[in-house]
Write an enzyme that holds these catalytic residues in place. Structure first.
Site, PDB file in Angstrom:
ATOM      1  N   ARG A  26       0.832  -1.195   0.000  1.00  0.00           N
ATOM      2  CA  ARG A  26       0.000   0.000   0.000  1.00  0.00           C
ATOM      3  C   ARG A  26       0.871   1.252   0.000  1.00  0.00           C
ATOM      4  NH1 ARG A  26      -4.219  -0.963   4.114  1.00  0.00           N
ATOM      5  NH2 ARG A  26      -4.927  -2.425   2.530  1.00  0.00           N
ATOM      6  N   GLY A  91      -5.011   3.388   7.304  1.00  0.00           N
ATOM      7  CA  GLY A  91      -5.126   1.939   7.345  1.00  0.00           C
ATOM      8  C   GLY A  91      -6.564   1.485   7.277  1.00  0.00           C
ATOM      9  N   GLU A 189      -8.960  -1.771  15.481  1.00  0.00           N
ATOM     10  CA  GLU A 189      -7.770  -1.865  14.630  1.00  0.00           C
ATOM     11  C   GLU A 189      -6.571  -2.166  15.521  1.00  0.00           C
ATOM     12  OE1 GLU A 189      -5.366   1.457  14.184  1.00  0.00           O
ATOM     13  OE2 GLU A 189      -5.947   1.027  16.236  1.00  0.00           O
ATOM     14  N   GLU A 191      -3.158  -0.307  15.490  1.00  0.00           N
ATOM     15  CA  GLU A 191      -1.992   0.581  15.516  1.00  0.00           C
ATOM     16  C   GLU A 191      -2.199   1.970  16.121  1.00  0.00           C
ATOM     17  OE1 GLU A 191      -1.428  -2.647  12.906  1.00  0.00           O
ATOM     18  OE2 GLU A 191      -2.813  -1.028  12.418  1.00  0.00           O
ATOM     19  N   SER A 213     -12.863  -1.811   6.462  1.00  0.00           N
ATOM     20  CA  SER A 213     -12.687  -2.865   5.459  1.00  0.00           C
ATOM     21  C   SER A 213     -13.516  -4.105   5.756  1.00  0.00           C
ATOM     22  CB  SER A 213     -11.211  -3.265   5.378  1.00  0.00           C
ATOM     23  OG  SER A 213     -10.765  -3.739   6.646  1.00  0.00           O
ATOM     24  N   ASP A 214     -14.056  -4.180   6.971  1.00  0.00           N
ATOM     25  CA  ASP A 214     -14.922  -5.296   7.345  1.00  0.00           C
ATOM     26  C   ASP A 214     -15.821  -4.836   8.479  1.00  0.00           C
ATOM     27  OD1 ASP A 214     -13.543  -6.465  10.050  1.00  0.00           O
ATOM     28  OD2 ASP A 214     -12.026  -5.739   8.658  1.00  0.00           O
TER      29      ASP A 214
END
Length: 246
Positions: A26, A91, A189, A191, A213-214
């Site tokens: 990415r 992210g 997440e 981070e 993303s989900d």
């Protein structure tokens, strides 16, 4: 000294403004499609970093890897050894409430965590891990400007609120997720809390702008290919925040 134990770039090869995805691929995609005149400045352990320009201003991108330990290493070295002033994580995250949909953007106004990172930096204190207000304000302004003040227009909404940074990717804890949702947590997440803790320690500025993303509740998830193409909006918001007030 040229480089650090984890970054091979020479002094001055990183711009003061850095986009930080987790995935090295990415990072390469951002360099190739978003930065002008980007050049590779580090590839230690396959973690790719590039420096170019965006809208005429020097800007870099460096992958962080996964998890608090990894992002903490790279963010610390950028702030401490390369004179970086601002880092924005771009992210992915897992949406928690049904009010957040897959493909929506979440700007993390705080990062709850089950990591010890919030407790070990100041003896006897559990720190509140938050972004710099300036970057948060600039990202919110950028999100509103991109929408033209007329909602998300089919591109996914932008949400601002706390996220949960976990050390555990696969651990199933439905009661914990329920409790976090009850307290307004938007996504999970791995981070943001680490990045916010490092920025506070090193005197830098940091923010996390995440693409859902989900979804924890529905099980909906983007494919690997969709993850690569659906996070461009978050990158634009993050870059606008980096450039604001420069």
């Amino acid at each position: 000294m040229t480089g650090t134990p984890h970054i091979a770039a020479a002094p001055g090869e990183f711009a003061p403004l850095v986009l930080m995805p987790g995935d090295p691929r990415r990072a390469r995609r951002i360099a190739e499609t978003f930065l002008a005149d980007a050049r590779l400045v580090t590839d230690v352990r396959g973690v790719l970093g590039y420096t170019g320009t965006h809208r005429g201003e020097p800007m870099s991108v460096l992958a962080s890897g996964m998890g608090i330990p990894s992002v903490s290493i790279y963010a610390t070295e950028l702030f401490r050894h390369y004179g970086v002033r601002r880092i924005v994580r771009v992210g992915t995250a897992g949406a928690i409430p049904l009010t957040v949909s897959v493909r929506d953007v979440v700007i993390a106004s705080a990062a709850h965590t089950d990591s010890s990172i919030s407790r070990v930096l100041v003896d006897g204190v559990t720190l509140s891990l938050t972004p710099s207000y300036g970057l948060l304000r600039l990202a919110a302004d950028a999100a509103g400007h991109q929408d033209g003040g007329a909602g998300h227009q089919g591109r996914g909404a932008v949400h601002i609120g706390p996220v949960f940074t976990s050390d555990h990717f696969y651990l199933d804890r439905p009661a914990l997720i329920d409790a976090l949702e009850h307290r307004g947590t938007l996504a999970t997440e791995m981070e943001a809390a680490g990045l916010y803790a490092v920025a506070a320690t090193e005197g830098g500025e940091a923010l996390a702008v995440l693409t859902a993303s989900d979804h924890v509740r529905t099980g909906e998830a983007l494919s690997a290919e969709e993850r690569e193409t659906c996070f461009d909006r978050a990158v634009r918001i993050a870059a606008a925040a980096l450039l604001g007030d420069v």
